[in-house]
Enzyme design. Sequence first.
Site, short mmCIF file in Angstrom:
data_model
loop_
_atom_site.label_atom_id
_atom_site.label_comp_id
_atom_site.label_asym_id
_atom_site.label_seq_id
_atom_site.Cartn_x
_atom_site.Cartn_y
_atom_site.Cartn_z
N VAL A 1 7.01 5.20 -2.21
CA VAL A 1 8.08 5.72 -1.34
C VAL A 1 8.11 4.83 -0.09
O VAL A 1 7.07 4.56 0.52
CB VAL A 1 7.81 7.20 -0.96
CG1 VAL A 1 8.91 7.73 -0.05
CG2 VAL A 1 7.70 8.05 -2.23
N GLY B 1 0.05 7.71 -6.53
CA GLY B 1 1.15 6.82 -6.13
C GLY B 1 0.92 5.39 -6.59
O GLY B 1 -0.21 4.91 -6.62
N GLU B 2 2.01 4.71 -6.91
CA GLU B 2 1.90 3.30 -7.32
C GLU B 2 1.69 2.38 -6.13
O GLU B 2 1.44 1.19 -6.29
CB GLU B 2 3.15 2.91 -8.13
CG GLU B 2 3.16 3.58 -9.48
CD GLU B 2 4.45 3.46 -10.26
OE1 GLU B 2 5.27 2.59 -9.91
OE2 GLU B 2 4.63 4.26 -11.21
N LYS B 3 1.81 2.92 -4.93
CA LYS B 3 1.52 2.12 -3.73
C LYS B 3 0.09 1.56 -3.82
O LYS B 3 -0.17 0.43 -3.46
CB LYS B 3 1.69 3.02 -2.50
CG LYS B 3 0.85 2.68 -1.30
CD LYS B 3 1.66 1.93 -0.32
CE LYS B 3 0.99 1.64 1.01
NZ LYS B 3 -0.44 1.69 1.07
N HIS C 1 3.40 11.51 -0.04
CA HIS C 1 2.59 12.58 -0.65
C HIS C 1 3.49 13.69 -1.19
O HIS C 1 3.23 14.26 -2.23
CB HIS C 1 1.64 13.19 0.39
CG HIS C 1 0.60 12.24 0.91
ND1 HIS C 1 0.64 11.73 2.17
CD2 HIS C 1 -0.49 11.72 0.32
CE1 HIS C 1 -0.40 10.93 2.36
NE2 HIS C 1 -1.10 10.90 1.25
N MET D 1 -6.00 12.45 1.05
CA MET D 1 -6.93 12.47 2.17
C MET D 1 -6.21 13.06 3.40
O MET D 1 -6.61 12.81 4.53
CB MET D 1 -7.46 11.08 2.46
CG MET D 1 -8.26 10.52 1.28
SD MET D 1 -9.49 9.31 1.75
CE MET D 1 -8.47 8.05 2.44
N GLY D 2 -5.14 13.82 3.14
CA GLY D 2 -4.41 14.45 4.23
C GLY D 2 -3.53 13.47 4.98
O GLY D 2 -3.18 12.42 4.45
N LEU E 1 -0.41 13.89 5.65
CA LEU E 1 0.63 13.81 4.62
C LEU E 1 1.94 13.26 5.17
O LEU E 1 2.33 13.55 6.30
CB LEU E 1 0.84 15.19 4.00
CG LEU E 1 -0.41 15.84 3.42
CD1 LEU E 1 -0.08 17.19 2.81
CD2 LEU E 1 -1.08 14.94 2.38
N ARG F 1 6.06 11.61 3.53
CA ARG F 1 7.01 11.81 2.42
C ARG F 1 6.48 11.29 1.08
O ARG F 1 6.84 11.79 0.02
CB ARG F 1 8.34 11.12 2.75
CG ARG F 1 9.24 11.95 3.65
CD ARG F 1 10.62 11.34 3.73
NE ARG F 1 10.62 10.08 4.44
CZ ARG F 1 10.96 8.90 3.91
NH1 ARG F 1 11.32 8.81 2.65
NH2 ARG F 1 10.93 7.81 4.65
O1 PAF Z 1 -5.26 7.55 -2.49
C1 PAF Z 1 -5.96 8.31 -1.78
O2 PAF Z 1 -5.49 8.94 -0.84
C2 PAF Z 1 -7.45 8.43 -2.09
O3 PAF Z 1 -7.99 7.22 -2.49
C3 PAF Z 1 -7.77 9.53 -3.11
C4 PAF Z 1 -7.18 9.23 -4.47
C5 PAF Z 1 -7.24 10.87 -2.60
C6 PAF Z 1 -9.29 9.66 -3.27
O4 PAF Z 1 -9.92 10.00 -2.08
#
Ligand code: PAF
Length: 286
Positions: A178, A149-151, A37, A30-31, A33, A35
């Site tokens: 992370v 991510g596992e977060k 991501h 979802m932008g 961003l 580290r």
């Molecule tokens: O984890 C996220 O950022 C969002 O839930 C995802 C997987 C991009 C879906 O919008």
Amino acid sequence: MRVLRTVAAVRSAVEGWRASHERVALVPTMGNLHRGHLALVERAAQLADRVIVSIFVNPLQFNDRDDYSRYPRTFEKDQQYLDEYGVAVVFAPSLEDIYPQRLENATHVEVPGLSDILEGASRLGHFRGVTTVVAVLFNIIQPQVAVFGEKDYQQLLIIRRMVADLLMPVEVESIATVRDKDGLALSSRNSYLTKEERARAPILFGALSHAAETIKEGWRNFSILEEEGRQRLVTAGFCPDYFHIRRAEDLAEPGGRENNLVVLAAAYLGKARLIDNMQVQLKSVD
Ligand code: PAF
């Protein structure tokens, strides 16, 4: 790196790669961003020839309109980061591209049960929004692999379940959370913390680590540990939503003999709702 904004444009890019037998990885985001991501992107680059990062703030997964409108949008900066990471395409679709029938009429994809507990109980409709948008992105791009991510541990399990149940031809890969040096899991929502709250925020990681270590030492009274975890957070000025120890495979309540567990917590610290988790793998409980 190309920025593509329409379904037609991204599909045509993917068709070209597919024709030359190149493997495609998708990193949905979802932008805003950070580290965390970028670590997803690095993993994706190991798994495929071409990496697509989608950036779409998905209104369907926000149960609170204000939360949606104030969600940080930093597209220019995001592009600069990704440029240095060998990303082939940034897919930044419009709302109409993802939901051509408008939000209120959109077809939903929902994983029952798993979507209704923990995060799903606190944020009604949240996971339905996540699975719907991820299914749409998978259908548009048809990646061979997607990295999460596992977060967002519950989200990861739900996406794996959706992929398995709907026989989607995509491999779901995950990477470990992370963290900053002091243990705080990286999250876009950390930007809502004041300086003073940011200093206290790693106590969430501390509470999870303490519970995980105590389980590893052989302690099996999970409800006492959960209560202790909540108390630690309250004492530090958090407002805990939940602090639970669950089976890692399906988030069901553990019976006491499982080897794979996960401690999950969500708590408000000021305006920020922080979530985190810690997996606990025991050699044997016999
Ligand atoms: O984890 C996220 O950022 C969002 O839930 C995802 C997987 C991009 C879906 O919008």
